[in-house]
Enzyme design. Sequence first.
Site, PDB file in Angstrom:
ATOM      1  N   ASP A 163       0.843  -1.201   0.000  1.00 47.65           N
ATOM      2  CA  ASP A 163       0.000   0.000   0.000  1.00 47.65           C
ATOM      3  C   ASP A 163       0.880   1.254   0.000  1.00 47.65           C
ATOM      4  O   ASP A 163       0.374   2.375  -0.029  1.00 47.65           O
ATOM      5  CB  ASP A 163      -1.017  -0.010   1.152  1.00 47.65           C
ATOM      6  CG  ASP A 163      -0.376  -0.096   2.515  1.00 47.65           C
ATOM      7  OD1 ASP A 163       0.859  -0.197   2.607  1.00 47.65           O
ATOM      8  OD2 ASP A 163      -1.126  -0.053   3.518  1.00 47.65           O
ATOM      9  N   SER A 164       2.212   1.046  -0.014  1.00 50.17           N
ATOM     10  CA  SER A 164       3.141   2.162  -0.270  1.00 50.17           C
ATOM     11  C   SER A 164       2.891   2.725  -1.671  1.00 50.17           C
ATOM     12  O   SER A 164       3.393   3.805  -2.005  1.00 50.17           O
ATOM     13  CB  SER A 164       4.596   1.699  -0.128  1.00 50.17           C
ATOM     14  OG  SER A 164       4.824   0.504  -0.838  1.00 50.17           O
ATOM     15  N   ASP A 180      -1.096  -6.100  -0.280  1.00 53.80           N
ATOM     16  CA  ASP A 180      -1.492  -5.476   0.987  1.00 53.80           C
ATOM     17  C   ASP A 180      -3.000  -5.263   1.030  1.00 53.80           C
ATOM     18  O   ASP A 180      -3.600  -4.805   0.046  1.00 53.80           O
ATOM     19  CB  ASP A 180      -0.835  -4.083   1.111  1.00 53.80           C
ATOM     20  CG  ASP A 180       0.364  -4.084   2.035  1.00 53.80           C
ATOM     21  OD1 ASP A 180       0.461  -4.970   2.901  1.00 53.80           O
ATOM     22  OD2 ASP A 180       1.203  -3.183   1.877  1.00 53.80           O
ATOM     23  N   LYS A 230      -1.397  -9.330   2.789  1.00 56.51           N
ATOM     24  CA  LYS A 230      -0.631  -8.910   3.975  1.00 56.51           C
ATOM     25  C   LYS A 230      -1.510  -7.967   4.797  1.00 56.51           C
ATOM     26  O   LYS A 230      -2.216  -7.139   4.232  1.00 56.51           O
ATOM     27  CB  LYS A 230       0.678  -8.223   3.584  1.00 56.51           C
ATOM     28  CG  LYS A 230       1.465  -7.700   4.786  1.00 56.51           C
ATOM     29  CD  LYS A 230       2.909  -7.374   4.466  1.00 56.51           C
ATOM     30  CE  LYS A 230       3.124  -6.029   3.826  1.00 56.51           C
ATOM     31  NZ  LYS A 230       2.657  -4.876   4.602  1.00 56.51           N
ATOM     32  N   GLU A 267       8.849  -4.360  10.635  1.00 58.93           N
ATOM     33  CA  GLU A 267       9.320  -3.078  10.098  1.00 58.93           C
ATOM     34  C   GLU A 267       9.884  -2.207  11.216  1.00 58.93           C
ATOM     35  O   GLU A 267       9.233  -1.974  12.241  1.00 58.93           O
ATOM     36  CB  GLU A 267       8.158  -2.367   9.376  1.00 58.93           C
ATOM     37  CG  GLU A 267       8.574  -1.027   8.790  1.00 58.93           C
ATOM     38  CD  GLU A 267       7.592  -0.469   7.776  1.00 58.93           C
ATOM     39  OE1 GLU A 267       6.599  -1.153   7.412  1.00 58.93           O
ATOM     40  OE2 GLU A 267       7.819   0.682   7.335  1.00 58.93           O
TER      41      GLU A 267
HETATM   42  O1  KIV Z   1       3.507  -1.123   1.696  1.00 61.47           O
HETATM   43  C1  KIV Z   1       4.687  -1.518   1.744  1.00 61.47           C
HETATM   44  O2  KIV Z   1       5.496  -1.224   0.851  1.00 61.47           O
HETATM   45  C2  KIV Z   1       5.099  -2.332   2.875  1.00 61.47           C
HETATM   46  C3  KIV Z   1       6.551  -2.627   3.029  1.00 61.47           C
HETATM   47  C4  KIV Z   1       7.263  -1.421   3.540  1.00 61.47           C
HETATM   48  C5  KIV Z   1       6.798  -3.805   3.880  1.00 61.47           C
HETATM   49  O3  KIV Z   1       4.295  -2.721   3.657  1.00 61.47           O
END
Ligand code: KIV
Length: 273
Positions: free
Chosen positions: A53-54, A92, A122, A191
């Site tokens: 979700d980044s 995510d 996730k 994290e």
């Molecule tokens: O959303 C993401 O990129 C993440 C990673 C930083 C593990 O959850």
Amino acid sequence: MSTNTVDDKRKVTTSRLIEMKQRGEKIAMLTAYDYSMAKLIDEAGIDVILVGDSASNVMAGNITTLPITLDQMIYHAKSVIKGTKRALVVCDMPFGTYQGNSKEALASAIRIMKESHAEAVKMEGGSEIRESIERILCAGIPVMGHLGLTPQSINKFGTYAVRAKEEREAEKLLADAHLLEEIGCFALVLEKIPAKLAERVASELTIPVIGIGAGGGVDGQVLVMHDMLGINQGFSPKFLRRYADLSTIINQAVGRYIDDVKTSDFPNASEQY
Ligand code: KIV
């Protein structure tokens, strides 16, 4: 010529990740959000692709991960799946789609699996979201946990600083990690926590523990692709290693293109019909 060291072309599955941990083979995971980049990193031999979700930050320009929607995550995951042959693709679950109600959580996870064809989801959090995780696992959907700094809770933490430095928070994290393994998560992301704590979690758990800012004593590493390739210049935490400076390369290439257009150097005689 490929410069990667991965000879094993077999599809990565959740059970193969557990075997990798048992063999002491480290797991390499990166984020991707689109077809072309997913294809490149899959061909380079990455083990796991996280449709993080980044994407809210690096693709959509939001300050936090909170605004990204389920529809947008499904769009990104669908594109990544089309570019991926070998890696396990994990998507995510976005903020607000699983925290409140386990039936809604299951409906969100089912939409991700059915519409994007991602292979796992996730979820951020421990005991607070136990019911949602269990319901999703019961439907046969693999779940990767995520503890430590959980960016979807930024408004509760108020900062992206290192988590679990204090004993009480470290104990809760350790208990949550064991809980996630017991209820059936196939892997866990840790994290931004102290390396010693992460190493302890990895040694006590049988499922793979993948770190970001959690030191080298875990079973694998994950980075946001835009950060490690130097596309995203404004983010330089201590844990980040940059493997390329694509922002400079892109800036120079685009500058040369602009010059060529302005001086009528492009296109030349061999570049036209
Ligand atoms: O959303 C993401 O990129 C993440 C990673 C930083 C593990 O959850």
